[in-house]
Enzyme design. Structure first.
Site, PDB file in Angstrom:
ATOM      1  N   HIS A  89       0.830  -1.212   0.000  1.00 12.52           N
ATOM      2  CA  HIS A  89       0.000   0.000   0.000  1.00 12.52           C
ATOM      3  C   HIS A  89       0.862   1.258   0.000  1.00 12.52           C
ATOM      4  O   HIS A  89       1.947   1.294   0.585  1.00 12.52           O
ATOM      5  CB  HIS A  89      -1.009   0.013   1.154  1.00 12.52           C
ATOM      6  CG  HIS A  89      -0.422  -0.069   2.536  1.00 12.52           C
ATOM      7  ND1 HIS A  89       0.000   1.038   3.231  1.00 12.52           N
ATOM      8  CD2 HIS A  89      -0.218  -1.123   3.355  1.00 12.52           C
ATOM      9  CE1 HIS A  89       0.432   0.674   4.427  1.00 12.52           C
ATOM     10  NE2 HIS A  89       0.318  -0.638   4.529  1.00 12.52           N
ATOM     11  N   ASP A  91      -0.208   4.311   1.070  1.00 13.49           N
ATOM     12  CA  ASP A  91      -0.506   5.270   2.126  1.00 13.49           C
ATOM     13  C   ASP A  91       0.246   4.957   3.410  1.00 13.49           C
ATOM     14  O   ASP A  91       0.655   3.822   3.661  1.00 13.49           O
ATOM     15  CB  ASP A  91      -2.010   5.340   2.386  1.00 13.49           C
ATOM     16  CG  ASP A  91      -2.587   4.022   2.871  1.00 13.49           C
ATOM     17  OD1 ASP A  91      -2.221   2.981   2.299  1.00 13.49           O
ATOM     18  OD2 ASP A  91      -3.412   4.037   3.809  1.00 13.49           O
ATOM     19  N   ASP A 121       6.512   0.194   6.573  1.00  9.27           N
ATOM     20  CA  ASP A 121       5.081  -0.067   6.385  1.00  9.27           C
ATOM     21  C   ASP A 121       4.480   0.918   5.380  1.00  9.27           C
ATOM     22  O   ASP A 121       4.009   1.974   5.779  1.00  9.27           O
ATOM     23  CB  ASP A 121       4.382   0.042   7.751  1.00  9.27           C
ATOM     24  CG  ASP A 121       2.906  -0.245   7.710  1.00  9.27           C
ATOM     25  OD1 ASP A 121       2.460  -0.940   6.791  1.00  9.27           O
ATOM     26  OD2 ASP A 121       2.189   0.244   8.605  1.00  9.27           O
ATOM     27  N   GLU A 155      -5.179   1.622   2.961  1.00  9.00           N
ATOM     28  CA  GLU A 155      -5.060   0.475   3.855  1.00  9.00           C
ATOM     29  C   GLU A 155      -5.088   0.913   5.312  1.00  9.00           C
ATOM     30  O   GLU A 155      -5.706   0.256   6.158  1.00  9.00           O
ATOM     31  CB  GLU A 155      -3.766  -0.281   3.544  1.00  9.00           C
ATOM     32  CG  GLU A 155      -3.660  -1.661   4.182  1.00  9.00           C
ATOM     33  CD  GLU A 155      -3.113  -1.660   5.584  1.00  9.00           C
ATOM     34  OE1 GLU A 155      -3.216  -2.709   6.255  1.00  9.00           O
ATOM     35  OE2 GLU A 155      -2.575  -0.615   6.031  1.00  9.00           O
ATOM     36  N   GLU A 156      -4.406   2.010   5.617  1.00 13.96           N
ATOM     37  CA  GLU A 156      -4.290   2.444   7.003  1.00 13.96           C
ATOM     38  C   GLU A 156      -5.613   2.926   7.587  1.00 13.96           C
ATOM     39  O   GLU A 156      -5.775   2.972   8.808  1.00 13.96           O
ATOM     40  CB  GLU A 156      -3.232   3.557   7.127  1.00 13.96           C
ATOM     41  CG  GLU A 156      -1.826   3.157   6.708  1.00 13.96           C
ATOM     42  CD  GLU A 156      -1.192   2.126   7.645  1.00 13.96           C
ATOM     43  OE1 GLU A 156      -1.878   1.675   8.579  1.00 13.96           O
ATOM     44  OE2 GLU A 156      -0.028   1.775   7.426  1.00 13.96           O
ATOM     45  N   ASP A 181       0.780 -10.376   0.461  1.00 11.00           N
ATOM     46  CA  ASP A 181       0.701  -9.015   0.978  1.00 11.00           C
ATOM     47  C   ASP A 181       1.675  -8.875   2.145  1.00 11.00           C
ATOM     48  O   ASP A 181       2.363  -9.832   2.513  1.00 11.00           O
ATOM     49  CB  ASP A 181      -0.735  -8.716   1.436  1.00 11.00           C
ATOM     50  CG  ASP A 181      -1.003  -7.222   1.642  1.00 11.00           C
ATOM     51  OD1 ASP A 181      -0.131  -6.396   1.288  1.00 11.00           O
ATOM     52  OD2 ASP A 181      -2.088  -6.877   2.150  1.00 11.00           O
ATOM     53  N   HIS A 426       4.079   2.804  12.863  1.00 17.24           N
ATOM     54  CA  HIS A 426       3.043   3.688  13.403  1.00 17.24           C
ATOM     55  C   HIS A 426       3.547   4.465  14.616  1.00 17.24           C
ATOM     56  O   HIS A 426       2.771   5.175  15.264  1.00 17.24           O
ATOM     57  CB  HIS A 426       1.764   2.922  13.783  1.00 17.24           C
ATOM     58  CG  HIS A 426       1.017   2.371  12.617  1.00 17.24           C
ATOM     59  ND1 HIS A 426      -0.309   2.031  12.689  1.00 17.24           N
ATOM     60  CD2 HIS A 426       1.387   2.101  11.356  1.00 17.24           C
ATOM     61  CE1 HIS A 426      -0.721   1.560  11.525  1.00 17.24           C
ATOM     62  NE2 HIS A 426       0.310   1.599  10.691  1.00 17.24           N
TER      63      HIS A 426
END
Length: 451
Positions: A89, A91, A121, A155-156, A181, A426
Site C-alpha cells: 500500500h 498510504d 510499512d 489500507e491504514e 501481501d 506507526h
C-alpha cells in the site's frame, strides 16, 4: 545479481534504486479516515513518480488507475490460467516531526539507516516489487503466468480502495492462484520456545472492528452540584471494567498450525507440547500471560480503548460522552458477538455500543499447497538457515478483501524486523537498515521467477 554487487555497475545500480526509494518516502501519502483531509495531490505525485521511475514496466504492463487511490499493474505472462497478485500500500499514517530524531518525510540516511514514515510499512515492499518488476521488464523476461501488482492507498484507514481493485478483478474473471501481501517478517529474536531467526508467514489475520461506546444525560447542569458520577466518570468506569475483564484465551487454528510446524525445531523437553498443542492448551495460554502483549494477542480477542470525547466547560456538566474502542477479533469471535460482550462488560445498561466499521477474522490459508512450499523455499534462499512457520497476524491488511477470489492468501514482508523496529511502525523514528532493504527486491526477483 546486479542488485547485490558491491563494485562497478552494481554499486551504481544500488545507489540509483536507493534514491528511488528515498523519493517515495519524501512524498507524504498520508491517509485519513475523513477522506476530505487526505492530500490527493500527494497521491497523484506518487503515481507519477512510479510512472517516471519504472518506464520498462509501465511500457510492457497494463496499467489501471482504480478509484481515487488504487493502482493496478498486469504483467502479461505466457499463460493467464494461474495468475498471482503481489500487494503493498502507498498510504502511511501521520507522523509528528517534533517527536522524531529525523524528518519523517525527509528520507535521511543516518548510520546506514533510512529514516521516514513508510520505510517499514509498506513503501519498502512496494519499492521492492517495482524494482524487481522493472529489472525483469528491461531484460524482456516474461513470467510463466500473469502477475498483478496491486497497490492500494487507503489500507491504514480501512478505506474502500482495495475493495475497488478486487471488484475490478472479479469483473474480469481473475482468480489468483497466489496472493502475497505485507505481514510477518524475519524475526531475529526467534519465536517462544525456538531459538534462531524465524520467518513467520501470515496465513490468517484477526478481524478488526471499531466501536463507539456512547452515554447521554440530557439533564446536564451546573458543576457546583454534581451527581455521584458524570457521564465521563461512568464511561471511565466502563473502560476500566473492559480492560479488567479481557476476552477468554484459546488457541486458534493458525496458532496450533504454527506450533505443529515448529515441533522439529523445539527443544527436547517441549516437543510434545509443540506436536500436540491442543492437549496443552491451558499451559500455553497460561504462559502467554508472562510472555508479553504480542504473544498474549495471539491467543485472545484484544480490546484497546483508543480515545475519549466529551464536550463541555469546566463549570458545566457534560450531557454526552463517548469512548473509541478497537477490537482485534480472534477466530470464533465476530463483530456481533464482540459488541454483545462489550455491552455486558461495560456494566452500565445506559451505555450504547455502536459498531462503526470492521471485518470478521479472515479464513485460514492452506499450508499444504505448492504455493506455500514455494514461498518457504524462496524465503530460505534469501535468508539462509532461517526457520519458517505459519502464524496468525494480530493486525489487519488489505489482503482480507482477496478472500472473494482465492483462499491462497499469504502475508509476509521480506525483511528482518527486530522488536524495536516493529515497535516503530506507526510510532516514532521508523527506519530501515540499507543492507536489510536491499534484500527486498532480491526476494521479489526470485519469487517472480517461480510464479
Amino acid at each position: 545479481m546486479v542488485l547485490t554487487e558491491e563494485n562497478g555497475r552494481g554499486r551504481l545500480q544500488k545507489e540509483k534504486i536507493l534514491e528511488h526509494f528515498r523519493e517515495m518516502i519524501r512524498i507524504p501519502t498520508v491517509s485519513f479516515a475523513k477522506r476530505e483531509d487526505t492530500d490527493r495531490e500527494a497521491f497523484q505525485r506518487f503515481r507519477k513518480l512510479i510512472y517516471d521511475l519504472y518506464p520498462a514496466l509501465c511500457s510492457t504492463a497494463e496499467v489501471k488507475e482504480i478509484g481515487d487511490f488504487g493502482l493496478l499493474f498486469r504483467i502479461p505472462g505466457q499463460s493467464d490460467k494461474h495468475p498471482s497478485v503481489l500487494m503493498a500500500h502507498m498510504d502511511v499514517v501521520p507522523a509528528d516531526p517534533s517527536l522524531w530524531d529525523a524528518d519523517p518525510f525527509g528520507a535521511e540516511v543516518i548510520d546506514g539507516r533510512i529514516y521516514g514514515r513508510g520505510t517499514l510499512d509498506t513503501k519498502s515492499t512496494l519499492w521492492g516489487i517495482l524494482e524487481a518488476a522493472e529489472l525483469r521488464a528491461a531484460k524482456g523476461l516474461v513470467p510463466a503466468n500473469d502477475i498483478y501488482l496491486s497497490f492500494g492507498g487507503e489500507e491504514e484507514t480501512c478505506g474502500p480502495c482495495c475493495q475497488e481493485i478486487v471488484s475490478y478483478l472479479k469483473e474480469k474473471g481473475v482468480r489468483p492462484q497466489f496472493v502475497l501481501d505485507e505481514g510477518g517478517s524475519v524475526i531475529p529474536e526467534g519465536l517462544p520456545g525456538v531459538h534462531g531467526e524465524a520467518a513467520v508467514i501470515g496465513i490468517a489475520e484477526k478481524g478488526t472492528a471499531n466501536y463507539l461506546l456512547e452515554l447521554r444525560d440530557k439533564k446536564g447542569g451546573h458543576a457546583s452540584v454534581p451527581p455521584r458520577h458524570t457521564v465521563v466518570g461512568r464511561l471511565s468506569k466502563a473502560a476500566v471494567n473492559i480492560e479488567n475483564h479481557p476476552f477468554p484465551a484459546r488457541l486458534s487454528t493458525p496458532v496450533k498450525m504454527m506450533f505443529k510446524e515448529l515441533k522439529n525445531e523445539a527443544p527436547l523437553y517441549a516437543k510434545a507440547v509443540f506436536a500436540r498443542p491442543e492437549l496443552f492448551e491451558k499451559a500455553i495460554v497460561f504462559g502467554s500471560r508472562i510472555l508479553g502483549p504480542t504473544v498474549n494477542a495471539m491467543v485472545r480477542t484484544t480490546v484497546a480503548v483508543t480515545f475519549s470525547e466529551s464536550r463541555s466547560e469546566f463549570n458545566v456538566l457534560p450531557q454526552e460522552a463517548s469512548l473509541g474502542v478497537n477490537v482485534r477479533l480472534l477466530e470464533g469471535d465476530t463483530v456481533e458477538s464482540a459488541a454483545k460482550r462489550l455491552k455486558a462488560t461495560a456494566g452500565d445498561p445506559d451505555i450504547e455500543v455502536r459498531f462503526v466499521r470492521g471485518t470478521n477474522p479472515s479464513a485460514v490459508a492452506p499450508v499444504d499447497t505448492d504455493e506455500y512450499r514455494m514461498l518457504k523455499e524462496v524465503i530460505s534462499e534469501v535468508w539462509k538457515g532461517v526457520i519458517c512457520a505459519p502464524y496468525q497476524m494480530n493486525g489487519g491488511t488489505d489482503a482480507r478483501f482477496y478472500s472473494e477470489l482465492t483462499e491462497e492468501i499469504y502475508r509476509f514482508s521480506p525483511m528482518i524486523m527486530s522488536k524495536e523496529e516493529r515497535a516503530s511502525v506507526h510510532g516514532v523514528n521508523e527506519s530501515i537498515a540499507i543492507d536489510n532493504l536491499m534484500r527486498i527486491p532480491v526476494f521479489y526477483l526470485k519469487l517472480m521467477d517461480r510464479i
